[in-house]
Design a protein around this motif. Sequence first.
Motif, PDB file in Angstrom:
ATOM      1  N   LEU A  67       0.802  -1.219   0.000  1.00 46.87           N
ATOM      2  CA  LEU A  67       0.000   0.000   0.000  1.00 46.87           C
ATOM      3  C   LEU A  67       0.841   1.277   0.000  1.00 46.87           C
ATOM      4  O   LEU A  67       0.303   2.382  -0.057  1.00 46.87           O
ATOM      5  CB  LEU A  67      -0.932   0.005   1.214  1.00 46.87           C
ATOM      6  CG  LEU A  67      -2.017  -1.076   1.232  1.00 46.87           C
ATOM      7  CD1 LEU A  67      -2.651  -1.170   2.616  1.00 46.87           C
ATOM      8  CD2 LEU A  67      -3.071  -0.799   0.169  1.00 46.87           C
ATOM      9  N   ARG A  92       1.409   7.336  -6.230  1.00 49.80           N
ATOM     10  CA  ARG A  92       0.566   6.579  -5.299  1.00 49.80           C
ATOM     11  C   ARG A  92      -0.853   7.142  -5.280  1.00 49.80           C
ATOM     12  O   ARG A  92      -1.825   6.388  -5.186  1.00 49.80           O
ATOM     13  CB  ARG A  92       1.169   6.621  -3.888  1.00 49.80           C
ATOM     14  CG  ARG A  92       2.278   5.623  -3.661  1.00 49.80           C
ATOM     15  CD  ARG A  92       1.723   4.226  -3.534  1.00 49.80           C
ATOM     16  NE  ARG A  92       2.769   3.225  -3.409  1.00 49.80           N
ATOM     17  CZ  ARG A  92       2.524   1.921  -3.311  1.00 49.80           C
ATOM     18  NH1 ARG A  92       1.274   1.485  -3.335  1.00 49.80           N
ATOM     19  NH2 ARG A  92       3.507   1.061  -3.207  1.00 49.80           N
ATOM     20  N   ARG A  93      -0.970   8.437  -5.355  1.00 53.08           N
ATOM     21  CA  ARG A  93      -2.299   9.052  -5.375  1.00 53.08           C
ATOM     22  C   ARG A  93      -3.072   8.595  -6.610  1.00 53.08           C
ATOM     23  O   ARG A  93      -4.278   8.335  -6.552  1.00 53.08           O
ATOM     24  CB  ARG A  93      -2.176  10.571  -5.340  1.00 53.08           C
ATOM     25  CG  ARG A  93      -3.518  11.292  -5.168  1.00 53.08           C
ATOM     26  CD  ARG A  93      -3.348  12.795  -5.108  1.00 53.08           C
ATOM     27  NE  ARG A  93      -2.558  13.207  -3.956  1.00 53.08           N
ATOM     28  CZ  ARG A  93      -1.364  13.783  -4.043  1.00 53.08           C
ATOM     29  NH1 ARG A  93      -0.810  14.028  -5.225  1.00 53.08           N
ATOM     30  NH2 ARG A  93      -0.712  14.123  -2.954  1.00 53.08           N
ATOM     31  N   GLN A  96      -4.594   5.127  -6.014  1.00 57.73           N
ATOM     32  CA  GLN A  96      -5.455   4.886  -4.868  1.00 57.73           C
ATOM     33  C   GLN A  96      -6.840   4.348  -5.242  1.00 57.73           C
ATOM     34  O   GLN A  96      -7.476   3.670  -4.450  1.00 57.73           O
ATOM     35  CB  GLN A  96      -5.602   6.143  -4.025  1.00 57.73           C
ATOM     36  CG  GLN A  96      -6.473   7.224  -4.636  1.00 57.73           C
ATOM     37  CD  GLN A  96      -6.901   8.262  -3.609  1.00 57.73           C
ATOM     38  OE1 GLN A  96      -6.593   8.151  -2.424  1.00 57.73           O
ATOM     39  NE2 GLN A  96      -7.611   9.268  -4.049  1.00 57.73           N
ATOM     40  N   ARG A 100      -6.838  -0.639  -2.809  1.00 61.94           N
ATOM     41  CA  ARG A 100      -7.535  -0.182  -1.619  1.00 61.94           C
ATOM     42  C   ARG A 100      -7.284  -1.126  -0.436  1.00 61.94           C
ATOM     43  O   ARG A 100      -6.679  -2.192  -0.597  1.00 61.94           O
ATOM     44  CB  ARG A 100      -9.037  -0.084  -1.885  1.00 61.94           C
ATOM     45  CG  ARG A 100      -9.403   0.772  -3.079  1.00 61.94           C
ATOM     46  CD  ARG A 100      -9.196   2.242  -2.812  1.00 61.94           C
ATOM     47  NE  ARG A 100     -10.201   2.736  -1.873  1.00 61.94           N
ATOM     48  CZ  ARG A 100     -10.123   3.901  -1.239  1.00 61.94           C
ATOM     49  NH1 ARG A 100      -9.070   4.674  -1.408  1.00 61.94           N
ATOM     50  NH2 ARG A 100     -11.095   4.296  -0.435  1.00 61.94           N
ATOM     51  N   PRO A 123     -12.202   9.727  -1.324  1.00 64.84           N
ATOM     52  CA  PRO A 123     -11.322   9.266  -2.420  1.00 64.84           C
ATOM     53  C   PRO A 123     -11.867   9.596  -3.804  1.00 64.84           C
ATOM     54  O   PRO A 123     -11.088   9.795  -4.742  1.00 64.84           O
ATOM     55  CB  PRO A 123     -11.244   7.746  -2.201  1.00 64.84           C
ATOM     56  CG  PRO A 123     -12.442   7.407  -1.380  1.00 64.84           C
ATOM     57  CD  PRO A 123     -12.679   8.600  -0.511  1.00 64.84           C
ATOM     58  N   SER A 127     -10.039  11.943  -6.671  1.00 66.48           N
ATOM     59  CA  SER A 127      -9.899  11.450  -8.053  1.00 66.48           C
ATOM     60  C   SER A 127     -10.580  12.355  -9.072  1.00 66.48           C
ATOM     61  O   SER A 127     -10.530  12.077 -10.273  1.00 66.48           O
ATOM     62  CB  SER A 127     -10.483  10.037  -8.160  1.00 66.48           C
ATOM     63  OG  SER A 127      -9.804   9.150  -7.297  1.00 66.48           O
ATOM     64  N   THR A 175     -14.374   3.126  -5.241  1.00 63.24           N
ATOM     65  CA  THR A 175     -13.587   3.579  -6.394  1.00 63.24           C
ATOM     66  C   THR A 175     -13.469   2.512  -7.478  1.00 63.24           C
ATOM     67  O   THR A 175     -12.706   2.686  -8.429  1.00 63.24           O
ATOM     68  CB  THR A 175     -12.170   3.983  -5.939  1.00 63.24           C
ATOM     69  OG1 THR A 175     -11.539   2.837  -5.331  1.00 63.24           O
ATOM     70  CG2 THR A 175     -12.204   5.141  -4.956  1.00 63.24           C
TER      71      THR A 175
END
Length: 301
Positions: A67, A92-93, A96, A100, A123, A127, A175
């Motif tokens: 993660l 990493r963003r 995401q 998860r 989240p 996004s 997401t």
Amino acid sequence: MTISESSSDRATTGVPPLLEVRNLVVRYGRTGPAAVDDVSFTIARGETLGLVGESGSGKTTIGRAILGLQPVTSGEIWFDGKDITRASVAERRALQGDLRAVFQDPFSSLNPRRHIGDSLAEPLKVSGVPGPERSVRVDEALASVGLPDGSAERYPRQFSGGQRQRVAIARALVTDPRLVVCDEAVSALDLSTQAQILNLLAELRRGADLGYLFIAHDMAVVEFLAQRILVLNRGRVVEQGTTAEVLGNPQDSYTRVLIAASPVPDPDEQVRRREAWQRLRAEMKAAAAAAPATAVANGLN
């Protein structure tokens, strides 16, 4: 670091594993012992891998490394054919939504001052999902885990423990991820609620091309959900294979200890398992105590 493409493991199927961990080593401190020592495994699309071991075995450290929450000392982590071992914060963003997590204590991971809907929408907001669409997706996610209408406007304290874990699962799924790391996701729940959550996770996997890394200490729980099992002891892999292979014919004494420690509903069988667990534990301790003396006698120390 820029996430790079990999062409390995495409020879047989033309498609890389969803997740591949290669010779992973994680140390706490430069000279400290390895919490994770040369661990390798893969997870295919739509597959659940059970990562099993006692507390301190290193299984949570592996989840945190995947993660991006724990630095990697050496080795590689590949996700969907891309090296994410040392991905930047921005990279990493961007990941995401696809990668998860569901943790053991959902209450501590939810803001008690925020409505559930706000926590699930966060989240999506990061996004760039528009506000009206965020609301729709939050409601759909909560409905998918069996929570009633209006749940988005409630606070975490207004849910039971099992319901809060459903909220945590909804937040992980909102997401539309490809891989979910479940770290002891049912261990704090009573047996009946555990069964409900495990059935839910299995159903959600069947409804989407979703992979799980299911981290647990209880073989009985992993048996229900996982197609393959990897057994970890003191940071090292001691056994891995299909669930039927590992549980039906365990090759390592540590695996047999974990199986014997798993609770069963039959009281007589539970007594037999407890006795077997105690006997195996005693044998392992005796072998460990004898190992240094044997090494000296053989000139190996």
